[in-house]
Design a protein around this motif. Structure first.
Motif, PDB file in Angstrom:
ATOM      1  N   THR A   4      65.427 -91.086  -2.290  1.00 14.37           N
ATOM      2  CA  THR A   4      64.530 -90.236  -3.079  1.00 14.37           C
ATOM      3  C   THR A   4      63.222 -89.987  -2.336  1.00 14.37           C
ATOM      4  OG1 THR A   4      65.492 -91.127  -5.125  1.00 14.37           O
ATOM      5  CG2 THR A   4      63.421 -89.948  -5.328  1.00 14.37           C
ATOM      6  N   PHE A   5      62.712 -91.008  -1.634  1.00 12.63           N
ATOM      7  CA  PHE A   5      61.506 -90.815  -0.819  1.00 12.63           C
ATOM      8  C   PHE A   5      61.741 -89.745   0.243  1.00 12.63           C
ATOM      9  CE2 PHE A   5      59.237 -94.700  -2.217  1.00 12.63           C
ATOM     10  CZ  PHE A   5      57.940 -94.214  -2.180  1.00 12.63           C
ATOM     11  N   VAL A   6      62.864 -89.859   0.947  1.00 15.06           N
ATOM     12  CA  VAL A   6      63.179 -88.870   1.986  1.00 15.06           C
ATOM     13  C   VAL A   6      63.312 -87.478   1.369  1.00 15.06           C
ATOM     14  CG1 VAL A   6      64.927 -88.154   3.672  1.00 15.06           C
ATOM     15  CG2 VAL A   6      64.314 -90.574   3.460  1.00 15.06           C
ATOM     16  N   GLN A   7      63.969 -87.422   0.217  1.00 19.27           N
ATOM     17  CA  GLN A   7      64.185 -86.156  -0.493  1.00 19.27           C
ATOM     18  C   GLN A   7      62.847 -85.507  -0.845  1.00 19.27           C
ATOM     19  OE1 GLN A   7      65.777 -86.812  -4.357  1.00 19.27           O
ATOM     20  NE2 GLN A   7      66.361 -84.683  -4.712  1.00 19.27           N
ATOM     21  N   ARG A   8      61.937 -86.291  -1.388  1.00 18.00           N
ATOM     22  CA  ARG A   8      60.626 -85.769  -1.780  1.00 18.00           C
ATOM     23  C   ARG A   8      59.822 -85.291  -0.568  1.00 18.00           C
ATOM     24  NH1 ARG A   8      58.729 -84.434  -6.946  1.00 18.00           N
ATOM     25  NH2 ARG A   8      59.384 -85.956  -8.478  1.00 18.00           N
ATOM     26  N   ILE A   9      59.796 -86.117   0.481  1.00 18.47           N
ATOM     27  CA  ILE A   9      59.027 -85.777   1.677  1.00 18.47           C
ATOM     28  C   ILE A   9      59.557 -84.497   2.313  1.00 18.47           C
ATOM     29  CG2 ILE A   9      58.401 -86.520   4.009  1.00 18.47           C
ATOM     30  CD1 ILE A   9      56.910 -87.969   1.731  1.00 18.47           C
ATOM     31  N   ALA A  10      60.882 -84.318   2.278  1.00 10.80           N
ATOM     32  CA  ALA A  10      61.481 -83.100   2.849  1.00 10.80           C
ATOM     33  C   ALA A  10      60.919 -81.854   2.176  1.00 10.80           C
ATOM     34  CB  ALA A  10      63.005 -83.146   2.698  1.00 10.80           C
ATOM     35  N   LEU A  11      60.817 -81.885   0.847  1.00  9.49           N
ATOM     36  CA  LEU A  11      60.296 -80.714   0.133  1.00  9.49           C
ATOM     37  C   LEU A  11      58.807 -80.522   0.406  1.00  9.49           C
ATOM     38  CD1 LEU A  11      61.157 -78.453  -1.812  1.00  9.49           C
ATOM     39  CD2 LEU A  11      60.363 -79.890  -3.700  1.00  9.49           C
ATOM     40  N   PHE A  12      58.049 -81.619   0.440  1.00 10.00           N
ATOM     41  CA  PHE A  12      56.615 -81.499   0.703  1.00 10.00           C
ATOM     42  C   PHE A  12      56.350 -80.959   2.106  1.00 10.00           C
ATOM     43  CE2 PHE A  12      56.077 -85.361  -2.322  1.00 10.00           C
ATOM     44  CZ  PHE A  12      56.213 -84.524  -3.421  1.00 10.00           C
ATOM     45  N   ALA A  13      57.253 -81.253   3.045  1.00  8.12           N
ATOM     46  CA  ALA A  13      57.053 -80.846   4.442  1.00  8.12           C
ATOM     47  C   ALA A  13      57.278 -79.350   4.659  1.00  8.12           C
ATOM     48  CB  ALA A  13      57.994 -81.640   5.354  1.00  8.12           C
ATOM     49  N   VAL A  14      57.777 -78.646   3.660  1.00  7.78           N
ATOM     50  CA  VAL A  14      57.971 -77.201   3.769  1.00  7.78           C
ATOM     51  C   VAL A  14      56.644 -76.513   4.117  1.00  7.78           C
ATOM     52  CG1 VAL A  14      58.466 -75.104   2.439  1.00  7.78           C
ATOM     53  CG2 VAL A  14      60.001 -77.067   2.292  1.00  7.78           C
ATOM     54  N   THR A  15      55.561 -76.981   3.513  1.00 10.75           N
ATOM     55  CA  THR A  15      54.247 -76.364   3.763  1.00 10.75           C
ATOM     56  C   THR A  15      53.798 -76.573   5.207  1.00 10.75           C
ATOM     57  OG1 THR A  15      53.669 -76.725   1.443  1.00 10.75           O
ATOM     58  CG2 THR A  15      51.866 -76.217   2.924  1.00 10.75           C
ATOM     59  N   TRP A  16      54.184 -77.680   5.805  1.00 11.52           N
ATOM     60  CA  TRP A  16      53.845 -77.896   7.220  1.00 11.52           C
ATOM     61  C   TRP A  16      54.568 -76.869   8.095  1.00 11.52           C
ATOM     62  CZ3 TRP A  16      56.460 -79.659  11.734  1.00 11.52           C
ATOM     63  CH2 TRP A  16      55.599 -79.972  12.798  1.00 11.52           C
TER      64      TRP A  16
END
Length: 342
Positions: free
Chosen positions: A238-250
């Motif tokens: 779930t941590f990896v899943q969340r970080i993946a979506l947040f990294a879209v802005t990067w």
């Protein structure tokens, strides 16, 4: 008939919020300049952004597949991906993401998965999903004070509210799961209080449903106690899943050829938006997410703030909506095919 009215109501609400969001964000802006900036963005960074959205959806399907195996149910990963897509699609279009899990249970039932099993699995998914958000939200407040002062001074009340609501939600679900007797007393007293104030009519049917729901929480507690290793793995995924979506802005940041801000600052800023809007009764946090982006990302995207918001939100939310809608249609066609064949 009631279900059709609910669908129509949700659709009207979604379109109304979408229309107000468009007006609030773009009213008085130079749309030609915005479109020109978007055209200049490097698509070679935007395509990986879509891939991150797919990883986000795929992450939940891996969790469902993994937990199903712990129940002795062996499904193909692509079927679990359809379950995940259904959940995200209906979560995106319903207030407070309330429609996702009921529809997942519906499609799981069509695959002959017992409702008690699917309910427990989705309960665990919800708890871990919220827990990860709470850990990130509190972690920012406790260990990133410089980050908070640098970027969040203008939205701290909203952020504090978001953290508080998520902490309350996770705490309440934990009580429901691990202290079902206490939770039952709290809920029954709350129901009595609402009935005395005549906000609710006294109905035995409602109390019977409460009894049934408490059984789900008891079964979830048993699962958590017996599968501690599974839960640890689910939290990590779930941590990896969340970080993946947040990294879209990067990816959007890179698409504009910008530098000077670390990937983790951008990921955490996107996490702040998610924490702030997650518990609000708006489909996909529509409206408030755009407003928060324009406030906290102003120093990150000088000169291209609005185009960056459009691309970030377009990839992170609207592409998620379209991808999950596509695979929800596939799930429906698969279900119809199985019914005709069976």
């Amino acid at each position: 008939m009631r279900a059709k009215k609910k669908i129509v109501g949700n659709t009207v609400f979604l379109l109304a919020v979408f229309g107000l969001t468009l007006y609030g964000v773009f009213h008085g802006e130079d749309l030609d300049a915005m479109m020109e900036a978007i055209r200049r963005a490097d698509i070679r960074w935007l395509v990986p952004g879509v891939a991150l959205v797919l990883i986000f959806i795929w992450g939940e399907s891996v969790i469902i597949w993994y937990m199903m195996r712990s129940f002795g149910i062996y499904l193909k990963k692509r079927v679990c991906f359809l379950f995940s897509s259904v959940g995200f699609f209906f979560s995106c279009i319903t207030p407070s993401a309330s429609g996702g899990q009921p529809m997942q249970i519906y499609y799981m039932k069509k695959e002959k998965i017992p409702i008690p099993v699917s309910t427990v699995i989705l309960m665990v998914v919800t708890i871990t999903y919220k827990l990860v958000l709470v850990v990130i939200g509190l972690g920012i407040l406790l260990f990133a004070r410089g980050f908070v002062h640098r970027y969040l001074e203008g939205i701290l009340p909203i952020y504090y509210l978001g953290v508080l609501l998520n902490v309350f939600c996770v705490s309440f679900m934990t009580i429901l799961v691990f202290h079902p007797v206490l939770a039952k007393k709290i809920l029954l007293k709350g129901m009595d209080w609402l009935e005395k104030l005549r906000f609710l009519k006294r109905r035995e049917e409602r109390r019977n449903k409460l009894q049934e729901s408490m059984q789900v929480y008891r079964e979830t507690a048993e699962y958590l106690k017996e599968h501690k290793r599974v839960i640890v793995h689910v939290i990590l995924i779930t941590f990896v899943q969340r970080i993946a979506l947040f990294a879209v802005t990067w990816m959007v940041y890179q698409a504009f050829g910008m530098s000077g801000i670390s990937v983790w600052d951008i990921v955490l800023l996107q996490a702040v938006i998610s924490v702030s809007v997650d518990m609000l009764p708006l489909p996909g946090g529509m409206g408030i997410s755009e407003s928060l982006f324009l406030k906290i990302f102003a120093p990150v995207f000088p000169g291209v703030l609005l185009p960056a918001m459009v691309l970030s939100r377009g990839l992170g939310y609207y592409s998620q909506l379209l991808i999950s809608a596509l695979f929800t249609a596939v799930a429906q066609m698969r279900s119809a095919w199985n019914e005709r064949s069976g």
